[in-house]
Design a protein around this motif. Structure first.
Motif, short mmCIF file in Angstrom:
data_model
loop_
_atom_site.label_atom_id
_atom_site.label_comp_id
_atom_site.label_asym_id
_atom_site.label_seq_id
_atom_site.Cartn_x
_atom_site.Cartn_y
_atom_site.Cartn_z
N LYS A 79 111.40 13.89 56.91
CA LYS A 79 110.70 12.64 57.20
C LYS A 79 109.24 12.91 57.53
CE LYS A 79 110.77 8.72 60.36
NZ LYS A 79 111.42 8.12 61.52
N THR A 80 108.98 13.91 58.34
CA THR A 80 107.60 14.27 58.70
C THR A 80 106.82 14.67 57.46
OG1 THR A 80 108.30 15.01 60.89
CG2 THR A 80 106.19 15.83 60.10
N ARG A 81 107.44 15.49 56.61
CA ARG A 81 106.77 15.94 55.40
C ARG A 81 106.43 14.77 54.48
NH1 ARG A 81 110.67 19.43 54.16
NH2 ARG A 81 110.24 20.89 55.81
N TRP A 82 107.40 13.87 54.25
CA TRP A 82 107.17 12.73 53.36
C TRP A 82 106.12 11.76 53.92
CZ3 TRP A 82 107.80 13.11 48.57
CH2 TRP A 82 108.92 13.72 48.00
N LEU A 83 106.17 11.49 55.24
CA LEU A 83 105.18 10.60 55.84
C LEU A 83 103.77 11.20 55.75
CD1 LEU A 83 107.06 9.24 58.98
CD2 LEU A 83 106.33 7.94 56.97
N ALA A 84 103.67 12.50 55.97
CA ALA A 84 102.37 13.16 55.87
C ALA A 84 101.83 13.09 54.44
CB ALA A 84 102.48 14.62 56.32
N ILE A 85 102.71 13.28 53.46
CA ILE A 85 102.28 13.20 52.06
C ILE A 85 101.86 11.77 51.73
CG2 ILE A 85 103.12 13.36 49.68
CD1 ILE A 85 104.78 15.81 50.64
N LEU A 86 102.60 10.80 52.25
CA LEU A 86 102.26 9.39 52.00
C LEU A 86 100.88 9.05 52.56
CD1 LEU A 86 103.19 6.54 51.05
CD2 LEU A 86 104.06 6.23 53.37
N ILE A 87 100.60 9.48 53.77
CA ILE A 87 99.29 9.20 54.39
C ILE A 87 98.19 9.95 53.65
CG2 ILE A 87 97.91 9.57 56.48
CD1 ILE A 87 100.42 8.91 58.07
N TRP A 88 98.45 11.20 53.30
CA TRP A 88 97.46 12.01 52.58
C TRP A 88 97.14 11.39 51.23
CZ3 TRP A 88 99.14 16.81 49.49
CH2 TRP A 88 98.02 17.51 49.01
N THR A 89 98.17 10.98 50.50
CA THR A 89 97.96 10.34 49.20
C THR A 89 97.21 9.03 49.35
OG1 THR A 89 99.99 11.37 48.41
CG2 THR A 89 99.12 9.55 47.10
N SER A 90 97.59 8.24 50.35
CA SER A 90 96.90 6.96 50.59
C SER A 90 95.43 7.18 50.92
CB SER A 90 97.58 6.21 51.73
OG SER A 90 98.91 5.93 51.42
N ALA A 91 95.15 8.18 51.74
CA ALA A 91 93.75 8.48 52.10
C ALA A 91 92.97 8.94 50.86
CB ALA A 91 93.70 9.55 53.18
N SER A 92 93.62 9.72 50.01
CA SER A 92 92.96 10.17 48.78
C SER A 92 92.63 9.01 47.87
CB SER A 92 93.85 11.17 48.04
OG SER A 92 94.07 12.31 48.81
N TYR A 93 93.58 8.08 47.72
CA TYR A 93 93.33 6.92 46.87
C TYR A 93 92.30 5.97 47.48
CZ TYR A 93 96.99 8.47 43.78
OH TYR A 93 97.73 9.20 42.90
N PHE A 94 92.31 5.86 48.80
CA PHE A 94 91.29 5.05 49.45
C PHE A 94 89.89 5.62 49.17
CE2 PHE A 94 88.60 4.06 53.13
CZ PHE A 94 88.62 2.68 53.06
N TYR A 95 89.78 6.94 49.25
CA TYR A 95 88.51 7.60 48.94
C TYR A 95 88.12 7.36 47.48
CZ TYR A 95 85.25 11.31 47.80
OH TYR A 95 84.17 11.99 47.33
N ALA A 96 89.09 7.48 46.58
CA ALA A 96 88.81 7.26 45.15
C ALA A 96 88.37 5.82 44.90
CB ALA A 96 90.04 7.59 44.31
N LEU A 97 89.03 4.87 45.53
CA LEU A 97 88.65 3.46 45.35
C LEU A 97 87.25 3.19 45.90
CD1 LEU A 97 92.01 1.64 46.13
CD2 LEU A 97 90.87 1.85 43.92
N ALA A 98 86.95 3.80 47.05
CA ALA A 98 85.61 3.64 47.61
C ALA A 98 84.55 4.23 46.68
CB ALA A 98 85.53 4.29 48.99
#
Length: 158
Positions: A79-98
């Motif tokens: 669960k910790t691993r998947w949540l961390a990957i989800l946040i990391w991926t979301s942050a990466s896409y937020f950066y890409a969208l910006a």
């Protein structure tokens, strides 16, 4: 057996398992660091790093896994691993969208231009998330093994 001038050594107790926010922050920081390194390489030498997308996903994952495996000496929960990957991926896409917005682009423009880009994008995202999960876990195992080897050497050297 303790001698009169010897103090008892405190036992190294493993720390508790990391929180998913700590892991995702480490992943994000490693990604930024690797991005800066790639930028310096490309800017200084004029050399484009091949497979930079895969490298910039796998390298932060393995480094983060090794760090937390070495630090805590336990595997983190799935669960910790998947949540961390989800946040990391979301942050990466937020950066890409910006970045897209800064340059006057949007995802809708890409979807219109490339048609089935959405399916390719979703498939690639799922593949990279799955890869990251197993790479982090592999890094944790490596970190735990390295810490055990260091303890063995310290025990033999004493």
């Amino acid at each position: 057996m303790l001698y009169t001038n010897e103090k008892p050594r405190p036992q190294d107790t493993p720390q508790k398992a990391p929180d998913f926010l700590q892991v995702s922050l480490a992943l994000c920081l490693c990604s930024v660091l690797i991005g800066v390194i790639f930028f310096i390489i490309e800017d200084t030498f004029g050399f484009e790093v091949p497979s930079a997308g895969v490298i910039s996903t796998a390298l932060p994952a393995i480094l983060t896994g090794i760090y937390f495996g070495n630090k805590t000496e336990t595997l983190m929960s799935a669960k910790t691993r998947w949540l961390a990957i989800l946040i990391w991926t979301s942050a990466s896409y937020f950066y890409a969208l910006a970045t897209f917005q800064y340059h006057g682009l949007s995802l809708s423009d890409l979807f219109e231009e490339f048609g089935s880009f959405g399916w390719i994008f979703a498939g690639f995202t799922a593949l990279m998330a799955l890869l990251s999960y197993f790479v982090i876990k592999s890094g944790e195992k490596t970190g735990i093994k390295n810490k055990a080897k260091v303890r063995e050497k310290q025990a033999k050297g004493v």
